[in-house]
Structures are given as structure tokens and as C-alpha cells.
Scaffold this motif. Structure first.
Motif, mmCIF file in Angstrom:
data_model
loop_
_atom_site.group_PDB
_atom_site.id
_atom_site.type_symbol
_atom_site.label_atom_id
_atom_site.label_comp_id
_atom_site.label_asym_id
_atom_site.label_seq_id
_atom_site.Cartn_x
_atom_site.Cartn_y
_atom_site.Cartn_z
ATOM 1 N N ASP A 99 0.824 -1.208 0.000
ATOM 2 C CA ASP A 99 0.000 0.000 0.000
ATOM 3 C C ASP A 99 0.863 1.265 0.000
ATOM 4 O OD1 ASP A 99 -2.154 -1.717 0.046
ATOM 5 O OD2 ASP A 99 -2.646 -1.348 2.158
ATOM 6 N N PHE A 100 1.964 1.246 0.740
ATOM 7 C CA PHE A 100 2.872 2.399 0.797
ATOM 8 C C PHE A 100 3.448 2.703 -0.589
ATOM 9 C CE2 PHE A 100 7.289 3.908 1.121
ATOM 10 C CZ PHE A 100 7.093 5.108 1.782
ATOM 11 N N TYR A 101 3.989 1.687 -1.251
ATOM 12 C CA TYR A 101 4.624 1.918 -2.549
ATOM 13 C C TYR A 101 3.606 2.256 -3.632
ATOM 14 C CZ TYR A 101 9.032 0.615 -0.463
ATOM 15 O OH TYR A 101 10.148 0.597 0.320
ATOM 16 N N VAL A 102 2.410 1.707 -3.558
ATOM 17 C CA VAL A 102 1.349 2.092 -4.491
ATOM 18 C C VAL A 102 0.997 3.564 -4.283
ATOM 19 C CG1 VAL A 102 -1.113 1.756 -5.034
ATOM 20 C CG2 VAL A 102 0.422 -0.228 -4.860
ATOM 21 N N ARG A 103 0.974 4.018 -3.021
ATOM 22 C CA ARG A 103 0.704 5.429 -2.714
ATOM 23 C C ARG A 103 1.760 6.354 -3.326
ATOM 24 N NH1 ARG A 103 0.921 5.800 2.964
ATOM 25 N NH2 ARG A 103 2.561 7.321 3.020
ATOM 26 N N LEU A 104 2.977 5.826 -3.521
ATOM 27 C CA LEU A 104 4.040 6.619 -4.157
ATOM 28 C C LEU A 104 3.884 6.673 -5.676
ATOM 29 C CD1 LEU A 104 7.265 5.518 -2.237
ATOM 30 C CD2 LEU A 104 5.654 7.341 -1.691
ATOM 31 N N GLY A 105 2.911 5.941 -6.203
ATOM 32 C CA GLY A 105 2.697 5.932 -7.643
ATOM 33 C C GLY A 105 3.443 4.823 -8.357
ATOM 34 N N TRP A 106 3.990 3.873 -7.589
ATOM 35 C CA TRP A 106 4.720 2.772 -8.204
ATOM 36 C C TRP A 106 3.728 1.769 -8.770
ATOM 37 C CZ3 TRP A 106 9.725 1.289 -5.162
ATOM 38 C CH2 TRP A 106 10.451 2.456 -4.873
ATOM 39 N N ARG A 107 4.043 1.218 -9.934
ATOM 40 C CA ARG A 107 3.173 0.253 -10.604
ATOM 41 C C ARG A 107 3.247 -1.104 -9.897
ATOM 42 N NH1 ARG A 107 5.822 -0.560 -15.448
ATOM 43 N NH2 ARG A 107 6.714 -2.463 -14.610
ATOM 44 N N ARG A 123 10.307 15.844 -3.818
ATOM 45 C CA ARG A 123 10.143 15.936 -2.369
ATOM 46 C C ARG A 123 8.768 16.493 -2.016
ATOM 47 N NH1 ARG A 123 10.410 19.174 1.931
ATOM 48 N NH2 ARG A 123 11.250 18.275 3.856
ATOM 49 N N GLU A 124 8.345 17.541 -2.716
ATOM 50 C CA GLU A 124 7.025 18.124 -2.454
ATOM 51 C C GLU A 124 5.913 17.106 -2.676
ATOM 52 O OE1 GLU A 124 6.848 21.648 -4.899
ATOM 53 O OE2 GLU A 124 8.168 22.772 -3.547
ATOM 54 N N ALA A 125 6.010 16.305 -3.738
ATOM 55 C CA ALA A 125 4.990 15.291 -4.022
ATOM 56 C C ALA A 125 4.974 14.210 -2.946
ATOM 57 C CB ALA A 125 5.233 14.678 -5.399
ATOM 58 N N LEU A 126 6.151 13.786 -2.508
ATOM 59 C CA LEU A 126 6.230 12.770 -1.453
ATOM 60 C C LEU A 126 5.647 13.293 -0.143
ATOM 61 C CD1 LEU A 126 9.765 11.358 -2.244
ATOM 62 C CD2 LEU A 126 7.610 10.068 -2.365
ATOM 63 N N VAL A 127 5.996 14.500 0.218
ATOM 64 C CA VAL A 127 5.462 15.099 1.451
ATOM 65 C C VAL A 127 3.940 15.224 1.352
ATOM 66 C CG1 VAL A 127 5.430 17.213 2.837
ATOM 67 C CG2 VAL A 127 7.617 16.245 2.107
ATOM 68 N N ALA A 128 3.440 15.637 0.187
ATOM 69 C CA ALA A 128 1.992 15.751 -0.011
ATOM 70 C C ALA A 128 1.297 14.396 0.123
ATOM 71 C CB ALA A 128 1.686 16.368 -1.376
ATOM 72 N N GLY A 143 2.157 12.258 2.286
ATOM 73 C CA GLY A 143 2.289 11.859 3.681
ATOM 74 C C GLY A 143 3.577 11.145 4.024
ATOM 75 N N VAL A 144 4.563 11.209 3.137
ATOM 76 C CA VAL A 144 5.846 10.543 3.385
ATOM 77 C C VAL A 144 6.769 11.504 4.142
ATOM 78 C CG1 VAL A 144 7.851 9.458 2.300
ATOM 79 C CG2 VAL A 144 5.572 9.170 1.293
ATOM 80 N N PRO A 145 7.380 11.048 5.241
ATOM 81 C CA PRO A 145 8.283 11.920 6.003
ATOM 82 C C PRO A 145 9.663 12.006 5.353
ATOM 83 C CG PRO A 145 8.139 9.790 7.072
ATOM 84 C CD PRO A 145 7.205 9.747 5.885
ATOM 85 N N VAL A 146 9.860 13.017 4.528
ATOM 86 C CA VAL A 146 11.118 13.199 3.804
ATOM 87 C C VAL A 146 11.991 14.189 4.573
ATOM 88 C CG1 VAL A 146 12.167 13.815 1.587
ATOM 89 C CG2 VAL A 146 9.849 12.861 1.646
ATOM 90 N N THR A 147 13.278 13.890 4.684
ATOM 91 C CA THR A 147 14.196 14.802 5.367
ATOM 92 C C THR A 147 14.358 16.083 4.557
ATOM 93 O OG1 THR A 147 16.194 13.996 4.232
ATOM 94 C CG2 THR A 147 15.555 12.879 6.304
ATOM 95 N N ASP A 148 15.003 17.056 5.166
ATOM 96 C CA ASP A 148 15.387 18.253 4.440
ATOM 97 C C ASP A 148 16.469 17.889 3.426
ATOM 98 O OD1 ASP A 148 13.659 19.925 5.852
ATOM 99 O OD2 ASP A 148 15.158 20.341 7.402
#
Length: 144
Positions: free
Chosen positions: A30-38, A85-90, A92-97
């Protein structure tokens, strides 16, 4: 007859799949599908996903690897790290600076020249496997 220093000859060798260790297959899928991975079609005991534009996939599933969940680190290459990074944060993924490489080591922030291979950020999957997000705009020679 071999034509290179290894003695193996000259033939293509490509990384097709990376196996990552996870503790909960459904949660990871579910996590990787949320990232847009096929989500690829596989045998029922394997989950395989492929990032957009990638020739390499990731796999996980029960008993695919003896590695401990959270012990994997891999690179995820993008052409625009700010947009990625903006897309990942949107999502809900916790991306570092951002951070970038200098002759002295890593420094906080975007590379001031946005030099290829320089700027990075990281994010974990649900098991704390680490993904290093790296901006590559121009490949090194021979790396098309």
C-alpha cells in the motif's frame, strides 16, 4: 573470447529487481502504491512494484530474504528533487530536508548550483528501509 579485464567477456548485465525486507507485505504494498509505483503481475507469493520511468523493480514477500526488515538502503533517482520531495510530502511521506555533497562532506540545503548527483534527501518506508532521493539531471559519461 573475453574482451575485458574481468575475463568474463562483453555481455549486458542489468539489475532487474531489488529484494527489500519488510515485516508486513500488505502495508508495504500500500505504501509503494501510494508513491505511484506500478504493481506488477507476479506469482502470489511475491509483490513487485516498479517506480515510474524505472527499469528496476522492488520485490518483497514472505521468506524472500533473510535480511531484517528495515536493513535496506537504496537510491531513488529523480530529475527534480524539489518537485519530487514536495509530491512525497503531499502523499504523507516523512522526507528529510535537502542536503548536498561538498568537498568537506554533506551540507544542509540544496546544492547552490543544482549540480547533478549532488542534492539528496531521504525517506523511510514503513519498516524503516531507507530511500536516498538523489537529483540527477545529467548522467556521467557511459551512464545513459
Amino acid at each position: 573470447m573475453p574482451t575485458d579485464a574481468s575475463g568474463l567477456g562483453d555481455f549486458d548485465q542489468r539489475i532487474e529487481v531489488l529484494v527489500i525486507p519488510v515485516s508486513d507485505v500488505d502495508r508495504s504494498r500500500d505504501f509503494y502504491v501510494r508513491l505511484g509505483w506500478r504493481l506488477d503481475v507476479t506469482p502470489p507469493w511475491v509483490v513487485q512494484l516498479t517506480p515510474p520511468g524505472s527499469a528496476t523493480s522492488v520485490q518483497f514477500g514472505p521468506a524472500l530474504t533473510p535480511a531484517a526488515p528495515g536493513s535496506s538502503t537504496a537510491y531513488l533517482v529523480v530529475a527534480d528533487i524539489v518537485a519530487a520531495r514536495e509530491a512525497l510530502v503531499a502523499a504523507g511521506v516523512p522526507v528529510t530536508d535537502y542536503f548536498h555533497r561538498t568537498p568537506e562532506g554533506f551540507t544542509p540545503g540544496l546544492d547552490p548550483h543544482r549540480a547533478t548527483y549532488s542534492t539528496r534527501a531521504t525517506f523511510p518506508d514503513p519498516d524503516n528501509n531507507t530511500w536516498i532521493l538523489q537529483e540527477i539531471t545529467t548522467r556521467l559519461p557511459g551512464r545513459e
